[in-house]
Design a protein around this motif. Sequence first.
Motif, PDB file in Angstrom:
ATOM      1  N   LEU A 109      74.955  48.057  23.956  1.00  0.00           N
ATOM      2  CA  LEU A 109      73.818  47.787  25.157  1.00  0.00           C
ATOM      3  C   LEU A 109      73.892  47.643  26.616  1.00  0.00           C
ATOM      4  O   LEU A 109      74.553  47.797  26.960  1.00  0.00           O
ATOM      5  N   THR A 112      70.361  44.332  30.688  1.00  0.00           N
ATOM      6  CA  THR A 112      69.034  43.597  30.221  1.00  0.00           C
ATOM      7  C   THR A 112      67.990  42.969  31.907  1.00  0.00           C
ATOM      8  O   THR A 112      68.312  43.461  32.500  1.00  0.00           O
ATOM      9  N   PRO A 117      68.199  37.149  30.007  1.00  0.00           N
ATOM     10  CA  PRO A 117      68.907  38.034  29.837  1.00  0.00           C
ATOM     11  C   PRO A 117      68.749  37.837  27.441  1.00  0.00           C
ATOM     12  O   PRO A 117      69.998  37.809  27.922  1.00  0.00           O
ATOM     13  N   GLU A 118      67.889  38.679  27.156  1.00  0.00           N
ATOM     14  CA  GLU A 118      67.760  38.123  25.949  1.00  0.00           C
ATOM     15  C   GLU A 118      67.084  39.374  25.079  1.00  0.00           C
ATOM     16  O   GLU A 118      66.406  39.931  25.367  1.00  0.00           O
ATOM     17  N   VAL A 119      68.010  40.304  24.478  1.00  0.00           N
ATOM     18  CA  VAL A 119      67.522  41.394  23.898  1.00  0.00           C
ATOM     19  C   VAL A 119      68.225  41.237  22.229  1.00  0.00           C
ATOM     20  O   VAL A 119      69.469  41.174  22.031  1.00  0.00           O
ATOM     21  N   TYR A 136      71.488  39.758  22.134  1.00  0.00           N
ATOM     22  CA  TYR A 136      72.760  40.114  22.725  1.00  0.00           C
ATOM     23  C   TYR A 136      72.096  38.415  23.461  1.00  0.00           C
ATOM     24  O   TYR A 136      71.068  38.339  23.864  1.00  0.00           O
ATOM     25  N   GLY A 144      72.276  41.489  34.983  1.00  0.00           N
ATOM     26  CA  GLY A 144      71.061  42.694  33.873  1.00  0.00           C
ATOM     27  C   GLY A 144      72.561  43.801  33.427  1.00  0.00           C
ATOM     28  O   GLY A 144      72.315  44.770  33.200  1.00  0.00           O
ATOM     29  N   ILE A 221      63.124  43.391  23.247  1.00  0.00           N
ATOM     30  CA  ILE A 221      64.062  41.687  24.485  1.00  0.00           C
ATOM     31  C   ILE A 221      63.153  41.168  24.214  1.00  0.00           C
ATOM     32  O   ILE A 221      62.043  40.666  23.774  1.00  0.00           O
ATOM     33  N   ALA A 254      64.908  45.734  29.644  1.00  0.00           N
ATOM     34  CA  ALA A 254      66.804  46.587  29.251  1.00  0.00           C
ATOM     35  C   ALA A 254      66.679  47.987  28.666  1.00  0.00           C
ATOM     36  O   ALA A 254      65.433  48.550  28.622  1.00  0.00           O
TER      37      ALA A 254
END
Length: 268
Positions: A109, A112, A117-119, A136, A144, A221, A254
């Motif tokens: 990864l 982000t 910042p969530e993936v 994540y 990011g 994302i 991301a």
Amino acid sequence: MRPAAALLCLLALPAQAGVDLSRWKLTLPVDADANGRADEIADPAGASVPPWFEQDGQDLVFRAPAGGARTTGNTAYARSELREMDTSGRPAAWDCLQAARRMRLEQRLLATTPAKPEVVIGQIHDARDDKLMLRYVGPPGANGHSDTGRIEMLWNNAARAGTLDPAYVLGQPMAVDIEIRQGRLAVRYRNLASGLDHALEARLDPTRIEGACFFKAGLYIQACSTTDLAGQPNQACLRKGWAPARHDAPEARAEVRIQALELDSPPR
């Protein structure tokens, strides 16, 4: 249906010796034919749709922006993501409570969105919702690109969760084995940079399963912008009622790079 090559700027590439894409369908964060839905490529082998999906040597590169096209108007989030298909080219559909299936991933990864910042970087899905997610979650004030966050496993429609890596640094290579056998989940996670090797097991709740199951890989994302890249409002994002600081800019994106991706049926 594969969208028109001219609309997608689809580029034909030589055959690759890396990931076998014959068992996957690709969803992209673009709506080239303006039908209100994210475009799909039924046979992504040899395809490139810069910058959202590219084949770099033997690697697959996926990017998705906060303001990207979504699969329906009811979802707030965009994706650049593979969906499992069967050997006949139809959408894969196996019994979550009876089948024995496995997906192996090696990936990094790389970026982000900063505001949220969530993936999600791997899934088992049924006809309605996720049964397993690898997600994540970055820190507050994320940039990011060089953050340290956590990688977690969520199951049963995210009703349960466990941590696989409490200190994942963006860019580190990971190897993940996801196995499901008659409703039991076993996930082994290895951070190939830090040396962390951790496994979690869980059982699916039969009352939460709707229809058949299948794997997903790539990038989904968990961030959105109030307007998309075309300047249109994202009503599903607005309905979340987040504070303005939680909304990313439409162009924030991301990125994940997959080096290896395999499907099989584990031995009994």
